[in-house]
Structure formats: structure tokens, C-alpha cells
Write an enzyme that holds these catalytic residues in place. Sequence first.
Site, short mmCIF file in Angstrom:
data_model
loop_
_atom_site.label_atom_id
_atom_site.label_comp_id
_atom_site.label_asym_id
_atom_site.label_seq_id
_atom_site.Cartn_x
_atom_site.Cartn_y
_atom_site.Cartn_z
N HIS A 117 0.85 -1.19 0.00
CA HIS A 117 0.00 0.00 0.00
C HIS A 117 0.88 1.24 0.00
O HIS A 117 2.11 1.15 0.11
CB HIS A 117 -0.98 -0.01 1.17
CG HIS A 117 -0.35 0.04 2.53
ND1 HIS A 117 0.41 -0.99 3.05
CD2 HIS A 117 -0.36 1.01 3.49
CE1 HIS A 117 0.82 -0.67 4.26
NE2 HIS A 117 0.38 0.54 4.55
N ASP A 171 5.73 4.53 5.20
CA ASP A 171 6.67 3.56 5.79
C ASP A 171 6.82 2.31 4.94
O ASP A 171 7.63 1.44 5.27
CB ASP A 171 6.25 3.19 7.22
CG ASP A 171 4.83 2.65 7.32
OD1 ASP A 171 3.96 3.10 6.57
OD2 ASP A 171 4.60 1.77 8.18
#
EC number: 3.1.26.11
Length: 306
Positions: free
Chosen positions: A63, A67
Site C-alpha cells: 500500500h 513507511d
Amino acid sequence: MEVTFFGTSAGLPTKERNTQSIALNLEPYSNSIWLFDVGEGTQHQILRHSIKLGKIDHIFITHMHGDHIFGLPGLLTSRSFQGGENKPLTIIGPKGIQNYIETSLQLSESHLNYPITYIEINQQLAYHHNGFTVQAEMLNHGIPSFGYRIEAPITPGTINVEALRGIGLEPGPKYQEVKLQETFEYKGLIYNSDDFKGKAKPGPIISIFGDTKPCENEYELAKNSDLMIHEATYIEGDKKLANNYHHSHIDDVFNLIKQANVNKSLITHISNRYNIDEVTSIYNELSLDQTSPHFYFVKDFDTFKI
């Protein structure tokens, strides 16, 4: 095959943990490396390992949260100078991944010396490459987030030399045809190859999850996995808090392991609120519970055979 973790923290890096990245070594099926997510600093982590950027020929993004992607522009640029020249790269991920990469490279005036093929996932994906099958399904994270199920190639059964000699076929090039094809011809007769070799061995199944709270598609991706890699941002405390933020609690992961008949589970994406000692203490406590399934909280640079 083996899996190596270059980042195991959730959201922010810590002194002990980098943000998310997982490398899947495909040997003995291939000498390629597949990378899952590229958090900030991933290329620096790889410098401390024997893996070379030039061997990475696929990158899968779960996604678009930072991060999981902030390390991409730097890693892709460095690949040009570290064995990746003229070696094609395939990048698979949610809609927007191509725009993110191309915009980053354009604005920084970075230039690559190898081609990239982009595959952007809408709701699901079935992808085949060199005998591997990859299934991607949508998870539940508030933004498009995907889990990947990787099925390694089937290994053909061992040739039964005595059986082949029984029909007059001595060892030679024809044996490769027997090994790889459903039927073969010898002296005008057609034979079923399965009658002359042992049982084929299925390859391992690996399921790798992006960030998610419990959802129906998790089971389809995880069922009968030899290895499951799953986030547990919250490894203790109130499960409702984890799910409110579209993340998984360790209890959610345990339920999935049991329901999906997972053989081995590695837990990553651990909240930066926990230091190494706290993670170890929680692991020891959970391990004492005889109802807990087989699991392990991973650390950066941990490597596991599959």
C-alpha cells in the site's frame, strides 16, 4: 527459498528497527530476489547484507503509506549502479505507484538505465512468472492495501530409471521429456509420463500481508500457507484500538493462523512504542500460553528458510 527482513517497525523507524521491507530469495527455483515494500532506508539495510540490488527483478508494494514506499526512489536509482543495468524490473502495487515513482524520479532529475514494467492492482490480481503464481487481494486498511499469496513451482517427480529401462529406454536426453511433459513418444507408442516417475512435490506457499484489520480476504490468502508474514502493530492491550486504526492485534493474527491452517507465522510491523526488551517479554509470555499457535516476532536482518 528464504525470507529476510530489512525493516520490521510500524510507521516510524526506531534505533533497532527500520521501516518495512521484506526480501524473498527464490532459490532453488530462480536466482532472483523479490522485494515486498521498500520503506525509507531499505537500500542502506541491503548494503549490510549479501543481497545485491541487481538480483531484485520484482518489487511488490502492499500500500501507499510512507513507511512502505519512501525508500523506493533511492533504491531504484542505486540499482542502476549496483548490477541492475539493462536488467528489467517489474513493480506491482496499488494504483498510484507508477505516478509516485515517475514523479519522484522526474523532480529529482534521476535517470535509470533499465526498463520498469508497472502493474497496478485494482481489486485483485493473478500473476504468473517462471512457474510462480502470485495472488493479490484487497485488505481493510482505510486505503487500498493488498496481501500477496505466492505459490512456488511444482517440482516434477524423480525419474524411475528401472521402469524406463523396462520399456527399453536407456538414460539420455529423452529422460528430460519424461520429466517435464505429461506424455512422451517412444518407438511409435505414447506413454503417460506419470507412470515413470515419482509423485510431484508442490512448492511452498507464502502469504505476505500489508497493513490490515481482520477481513474476509485474509483467509483466502493465508489458507494452508507454509509461511505467513503478517503485521501485528499491537502485540498487547486493547484489540479495539488496533482495529479502530485499521491494524491487527496479535489476537487477530492468532485467530487467522488457526482458522487458515498456517504452518509457521512471522510477525512484523511492530509498533515503535515497544522496545526490543518489551517485545521479548511479551513474546515469552505469549509462548507460555499453550493455546498460542507457532509464531515469532521478527527483528531486522532475521532470515528464515522456507
